[in-house]
Design a protein around this motif. Structure first.
Motif, PDB file in Angstrom:
ATOM      1  N   ASP A 102      -4.647   3.705  11.418  1.00  0.00           N
ATOM      2  CA  ASP A 102      -4.884   4.356  12.705  1.00  0.00           C
ATOM      3  C   ASP A 102      -5.453   3.362  13.710  1.00  0.00           C
ATOM      4  O   ASP A 102      -6.088   2.367  13.353  1.00  0.00           O
ATOM      5  N   SER A 148      -0.706   4.919  21.932  1.00  0.00           N
ATOM      6  CA  SER A 148       0.560   5.048  21.218  1.00  0.00           C
ATOM      7  C   SER A 148       0.416   6.171  20.205  1.00  0.00           C
ATOM      8  O   SER A 148      -0.641   6.797  20.085  1.00  0.00           O
ATOM      9  N   HIS A 149       1.467   6.414  19.442  1.00  0.00           N
ATOM     10  CA  HIS A 149       1.396   7.449  18.408  1.00  0.00           C
ATOM     11  C   HIS A 149       0.524   7.017  17.224  1.00  0.00           C
ATOM     12  O   HIS A 149       0.240   7.822  16.337  1.00  0.00           O
ATOM     13  N   LYS A 150       0.079   5.752  17.229  1.00  0.00           N
ATOM     14  CA  LYS A 150      -0.908   5.309  16.238  1.00  0.00           C
ATOM     15  C   LYS A 150      -2.334   5.628  16.675  1.00  0.00           C
ATOM     16  O   LYS A 150      -3.265   5.517  15.874  1.00  0.00           O
ATOM     17  N   THR A 151      -2.503   6.017  17.936  1.00  0.00           N
ATOM     18  CA  THR A 151      -3.841   6.237  18.477  1.00  0.00           C
ATOM     19  C   THR A 151      -4.385   7.576  17.993  1.00  0.00           C
ATOM     20  O   THR A 151      -3.996   8.631  18.478  1.00  0.00           O
ATOM     21  N   LYS A 152      -5.280   7.547  17.038  1.00  0.00           N
ATOM     22  CA  LYS A 152      -5.890   8.767  16.528  1.00  0.00           C
ATOM     23  C   LYS A 152      -7.061   9.206  17.413  1.00  0.00           C
ATOM     24  O   LYS A 152      -7.323  10.410  17.549  1.00  0.00           O
ATOM     25  N   GLU A 180      -3.649  13.984  25.208  1.00  0.00           N
ATOM     26  CA  GLU A 180      -2.861  15.162  24.826  1.00  0.00           C
ATOM     27  C   GLU A 180      -1.391  14.817  24.658  1.00  0.00           C
ATOM     28  O   GLU A 180      -0.711  15.360  23.769  1.00  0.00           O
ATOM     29  N   ASP A 181      -0.885  13.908  25.477  1.00  0.00           N
ATOM     30  CA  ASP A 181       0.521  13.509  25.375  1.00  0.00           C
ATOM     31  C   ASP A 181       0.840  12.887  24.021  1.00  0.00           C
ATOM     32  O   ASP A 181       1.996  12.916  23.575  1.00  0.00           O
ATOM     33  N   PHE A 182      -0.178  12.322  23.369  1.00  0.00           N
ATOM     34  CA  PHE A 182       0.051  11.645  22.086  1.00  0.00           C
ATOM     35  C   PHE A 182      -0.638  12.365  20.926  1.00  0.00           C
ATOM     36  O   PHE A 182      -0.629  11.863  19.797  1.00  0.00           O
ATOM     37  N   GLY A 183      -1.243  13.506  21.194  1.00  0.00           N
ATOM     38  CA  GLY A 183      -1.940  14.235  20.139  1.00  0.00           C
ATOM     39  C   GLY A 183      -3.191  13.547  19.653  1.00  0.00           C
ATOM     40  O   GLY A 183      -3.656  13.804  18.532  1.00  0.00           O
ATOM     41  N   SER A 184      -3.767  12.666  20.487  1.00  0.00           N
ATOM     42  CA  SER A 184      -4.970  11.919  20.105  1.00  0.00           C
ATOM     43  C   SER A 184      -6.220  12.759  20.354  1.00  0.00           C
ATOM     44  O   SER A 184      -6.237  13.655  21.204  1.00  0.00           O
TER      45      SER A 184
END
Length: 375
Positions: A102, A148-152, A180-184
């Protein structure tokens, strides 16, 4: 999370080494702590002496959580988990969220706990540098570039330690919209909230976004670090999950701390405590500001908006830890080196102490830096 490779928390180790042996401590980032007798009336003194030293409810007593929830709009006690200081609060959030691989976007400069915890959990901390030339502003465009989508997790500190900067509601909303755009998740350390030099209380990230989590406590704005009371504010399902992690760490706070914290956060006492904090800051900041101005050939600073700290650049080509250690040894004054925030060439100076200590300390610090300048 299975990685658990611990690295030294340099700031905490440095302060622990020196703060109880120097004569003058300007490393503290809160205001002058209360004495217990200043908080307790005659009735409370009798009551506290007759309390059993047993366990309290592990997520915090109902009354304490209710009082904490009053600090936030549209919150209730089910949104609160009481912890041993805001440091445990931050730890529990990082432990529950971060896994190997992550990324955690971390505001810098900052208290380096989340930065170190991200590494400990096998993740990667990614710096989000505040813009000093714009009053230590958050750059939302930089967040957009680095998320990014790795951003927790995106980790903020508002008001900021060590700069004293404050980020407004629009900025917090902007960060949450990107997350919110990345679910972080967004974690905002708000332990200095309530210690503003002027104006309204710093806005909270609470209520902006379902995945926004707030950590805070009584150590800084309230002048009660010895109670070791912190808390997490989040949606009820998140609090219930974090509570299970709390079961594996400290279980609960002390009964005495829960009692005194509950007393301190009753509405009338809370306003009295925060008014005292603002008076200390309003009284002490001009002292430090004049000192900076009288040493303008050495220091450059931006006026803090909150918190009892100032983060200043110095114009000497000497490592900041070497300076801080030499100052402690030779003048018995403790300040925090900037490289503990990954910004060498700066120092953090606290100004929340009593006036006499502050003035005497600054005379010694001025003499010390002028001696370095002459070499």
């Amino acid at each position: 999370m299975v990685y658990l490779k611990l690295e030294t928390f340099h700031l905490e180790r440095f302060q622990s080494k020196w703060e109880h042996i120097v004569n003058y401590n300007l490393a503290e980032s809160g205001v002058q702590p209360f004495k217990l007798e200043e908080l307790l009336g005659d009735r409370e003194k009798i009551e506290i002496m007759n309390r059993f030293l047993g366990y309290v409810q592990t997520n915090g007593s109902n009354s304490l959580r209710a009082n904490i929830s009053e600090l936030y709009q549209d919150a209730c006690e089910e949104n609160v988990l009481v912890t041993n200081g805001s440091s445990e609060a931050n730890f529990l959030v990082a432990w529950s969220l971060l896994e190997k691989g992550d990324e955690a976007l971390v505001m810098l400069p900052n208290y380096m706990q989340i930065w170190g915890l991200a590494k400990m959990m096998g993740g990667t901390p990614v710096p989000l540098w505040l813009r000093e030339n714009e009053g230590w502003r958050i750059d939302l465009e930089e967040i957009k570039e680095k998320v990014s989508h790795k951003t927790k997790l995106i980790a903020l500190c508002n008001p900021n330690n060590p700069t004293g900067a404050i980020f407004d509601q629009a900025t917090l909303r902007g960060v949450c919209e990107i997350a919110e755009d990345f679910g972080s998740w967004v974690l905002c350390d708000e332990v200095y909230r309530g210690a503003e030099l002027e104006g309204n209380k710093t806005p909270s990230v609470w209520g902006i976004y379902e995945r926004a989590i707030t950590s805070s406590g009584l150590s800084k704005a309230y002048g009660l670090p010895g109670l070791r009371i912190g808390w997490i504010m989040a949606q009820e399902d998140v609090i219930n999950r974090l509570w299970s992690y709390h079961d594996y760490t400290t279980i609960c706070t002390s009964a005495m701390s829960d009692y005194v914290a509950n007393l301190a956060l009753e509405a009338e006492n809370r306003e009295r405590i925060l008014s005292r904090t603002r008076r200390i800051l309003a009284r002490n900041w001009p002292i430090l500001e004049r000192w900076f101005d009288n040493h303008s050939e050495i220091f450059r600073y931006t006026k803090p908006k909150a918190g009892a700290v100032s983060f200043a650049r110095y114009n000497l080509d000497i490592n900041s830890t070497l300076i801080a250690e030499k100052l402690a040894r030779e003048k018995s004054v403790l300040i925090v080196p900037g490289d503990h925030f990954l910004m060498d060439g700066y120092v953090r100076i606290g100004y929340g102490s009593n006036v006499e200590l502050l003035e005497k300390s600054l005379v010694l610090v001025g003499e010390f830096f002028k001696s370095l300048q002459g070499k």
